[in-house]
Design a protein around this motif. Structure first.
Motif, short mmCIF file in Angstrom:
data_model
loop_
_atom_site.label_atom_id
_atom_site.label_comp_id
_atom_site.label_asym_id
_atom_site.label_seq_id
_atom_site.Cartn_x
_atom_site.Cartn_y
_atom_site.Cartn_z
N HIS A 4 0.82 -1.21 0.00
CA HIS A 4 0.00 0.00 0.00
C HIS A 4 0.86 1.26 0.00
O HIS A 4 0.55 2.23 -0.68
CB HIS A 4 -0.95 -0.01 1.20
N ILE A 5 1.95 1.24 0.77
CA ILE A 5 2.83 2.41 0.81
C ILE A 5 4.27 1.97 1.03
O ILE A 5 4.55 1.08 1.85
CB ILE A 5 2.40 3.41 1.92
N ALA A 6 5.17 2.56 0.27
CA ALA A 6 6.61 2.34 0.45
C ALA A 6 7.23 3.66 0.88
O ALA A 6 6.93 4.71 0.31
CB ALA A 6 7.24 1.85 -0.85
N ILE A 7 8.07 3.59 1.88
CA ILE A 7 8.73 4.78 2.41
C ILE A 7 10.19 4.75 1.97
O ILE A 7 10.92 3.81 2.30
CB ILE A 7 8.63 4.84 3.95
N ILE A 108 -2.30 10.72 6.26
CA ILE A 108 -1.94 11.16 4.91
C ILE A 108 -2.51 10.20 3.85
O ILE A 108 -2.88 10.63 2.74
CB ILE A 108 -0.42 11.35 4.77
N LEU A 109 -2.62 8.92 4.19
CA LEU A 109 -3.23 7.98 3.25
C LEU A 109 -4.73 8.24 3.11
O LEU A 109 -5.29 8.11 2.01
CB LEU A 109 -2.98 6.54 3.71
N ALA A 110 -5.37 8.64 4.19
CA ALA A 110 -6.79 9.01 4.12
C ALA A 110 -6.97 10.24 3.25
O ALA A 110 -7.94 10.34 2.49
CB ALA A 110 -7.33 9.26 5.52
N ALA A 114 -9.18 10.66 -0.16
CA ALA A 114 -10.20 11.70 -0.27
C ALA A 114 -9.97 12.62 -1.46
O ALA A 114 -10.89 13.33 -1.89
CB ALA A 114 -10.24 12.52 1.02
N HIS A 115 -8.73 12.64 -1.99
CA HIS A 115 -8.39 13.52 -3.11
C HIS A 115 -7.77 12.71 -4.25
O HIS A 115 -6.55 12.79 -4.49
CB HIS A 115 -7.42 14.61 -2.65
N PRO A 116 -8.58 11.96 -4.97
CA PRO A 116 -8.02 11.11 -6.04
C PRO A 116 -7.38 11.91 -7.17
O PRO A 116 -6.60 11.36 -7.95
CB PRO A 116 -9.25 10.33 -6.54
N GLU A 117 -7.69 13.19 -7.27
CA GLU A 117 -7.10 14.04 -8.30
C GLU A 117 -5.69 14.49 -7.94
O GLU A 117 -4.95 15.02 -8.78
CB GLU A 117 -7.98 15.27 -8.53
N ALA A 118 -5.29 14.27 -6.69
CA ALA A 118 -3.98 14.74 -6.21
C ALA A 118 -2.93 13.66 -6.39
O ALA A 118 -3.11 12.52 -5.93
CB ALA A 118 -4.06 15.16 -4.75
N GLY A 119 -1.84 14.00 -7.03
CA GLY A 119 -0.73 13.08 -7.16
C GLY A 119 0.31 13.28 -6.07
O GLY A 119 1.13 12.40 -5.81
N LEU A 120 0.28 14.46 -5.43
CA LEU A 120 1.22 14.79 -4.37
C LEU A 120 0.44 15.30 -3.17
O LEU A 120 -0.39 16.22 -3.32
CB LEU A 120 2.22 15.86 -4.82
N ILE A 121 0.67 14.71 -2.01
CA ILE A 121 0.00 15.15 -0.79
C ILE A 121 1.08 15.57 0.20
O ILE A 121 1.92 14.76 0.62
CB ILE A 121 -0.89 14.04 -0.19
#
Length: 320
Positions: A4-7, A108-110, A114-121
């Motif tokens: 799901h996420i790699a750091i 930050i994953l939430a 919530a913002h599928p249009e965002a590529g950078l959070i």
């Protein structure tokens, strides 16, 4: 297999900082499907072995791995290796001189969901004393170079739409780019637009990647409830040198030139440098009024021309 996420964390002779960073991530993972990739950028000081020994001492199945780079590939190159090591829905780019506050990853994953249009959070970045750091910005431009060199309150007010730093609280519509000391990148965006530009050694690579993402239609949002602590200057000397008005490394100016060229073309590079000189001339005019002149960074009048006529030229990294 996709997690799901790699750091991605780069180590370059900062073993203790890097391990503190890794610990903060491990403490925050909980039940999240996550992997931590530490990329040692050819430190050559034994810190990679120290990190490897620490990883080996962790319980079996600990989600941490070490990638040993054969060369110091800089910020972009290091994180490109980190992201290439694991396929993930999201990538957290994280400085070794940063730690996560509890609840960071879930928050930050939430926000990404919530913002599928965002590529950078972008999260909120604090100092270790709890002060909010400026971490969201407008893009550098020829006019922002004039503002910076003039160091004049009236000029800044007149050209405020070109001021780079966005003082919190930030208007989301004004964010051009956000600091990559800690930022979440959507995996689908990374696969769509490709890796970061390794023509940068350090600095301006985050501006460049944000510009590329925005050009592909992706947005940037900030989630202030996700908080990271950044010990500024822990992994690089430029901020300390800048504060002391000492000469900055050549790679900083090579990166500056590269970004200005990619954003505004060759005319933009020349315009930015000429406007910087015009700004310094304006600053020097204070002598006529008997007022002190703000100090410029040592040799900047000359160094801003590094790579100016060969903008995609050498990175000017140490040893290259």
């Amino acid at each position: 297999m996709t997690c799901h996420i790699a750091i991605s964390i780069i180590n370059f002779r900062t073993a203790e900082l890097t391990l503190n960073c890794v610990r903060s991530v491990l403490h925050d993972i909980g039940d999240i499907d996550a992997r931590i990739v530490v990329v040692d950028n050819a430190s050559g000081d034994g810190s990679a072995d120290r990190i490897a020994a620490w990883i080996a001492a962790q319980p079996a199945g600990a989600p941490v791995e070490l990638v040993r780079s054969s060369a110091n590939t800089g910020f972009s190159g290091g994180h490109n290796q980190g992201m290439a090591a694991v396929e993930a829905d999201h990538y957290l780019i994280l400085n070794s001189d940063a730690v996560l506050r509890p609840g960071f990853l879930k928050t930050i994953l939430a926000a990404a969901e919530a913002h599928p249009e965002a590529g950078l959070i972008a999260p909120l970045i604090e100092t270790d004393e709890g002060e909010i750091q400026v971490s969201c910005f407008r893009f550098q431009s020829p006019w922002s170079e004039f503002i910076r060199a003039a160091s004049s309150a009236p000029v800044t007010r007149l050209l405020r739409r070109h001021v780079v730093a966005l003082t919190p609280p930030v208007d989301p519509s004004e964010i051009g780019w956000a600091s990559f000391c800690c930022i979440l990148l959507r995996g689908r965006m990374v696969r769509e637009i490709g890796p970061m530009d390794e023509g940068y050694f350090l600095y301006f690579d985050d501006c460049d990647y944000s510009l590329k993402a925005r050009g592909a239609g992706w947005k940037i949002v900030q989630e202030p409830r996700a908080v990271a602590v950044h010990f500024r200057g822990g992994s690089g000397p430029v901020k300390t040198l800048e504060k002391a008005r000492k000469r900055l490394p050549a790679y900083y100016y090579a990166s500056r030139t590269r970004f200005l060229y990619k954003a505004y073309g060759q005319v933009g590079v020349i315009a930015a440098n000429l406007l910087w000189h015009a700004g310094r001339a304006l600053a020097q005019s204070r002598r006529l009024l008997g007022k002190p002149v703000p100090r410029a960074i040592a040799a900047e009048w000359r160094d801003i021309w590094i790579n100016a006529f060969r903008p995609l030229g050498p990175r000017r990294a140490p040893g290259e």
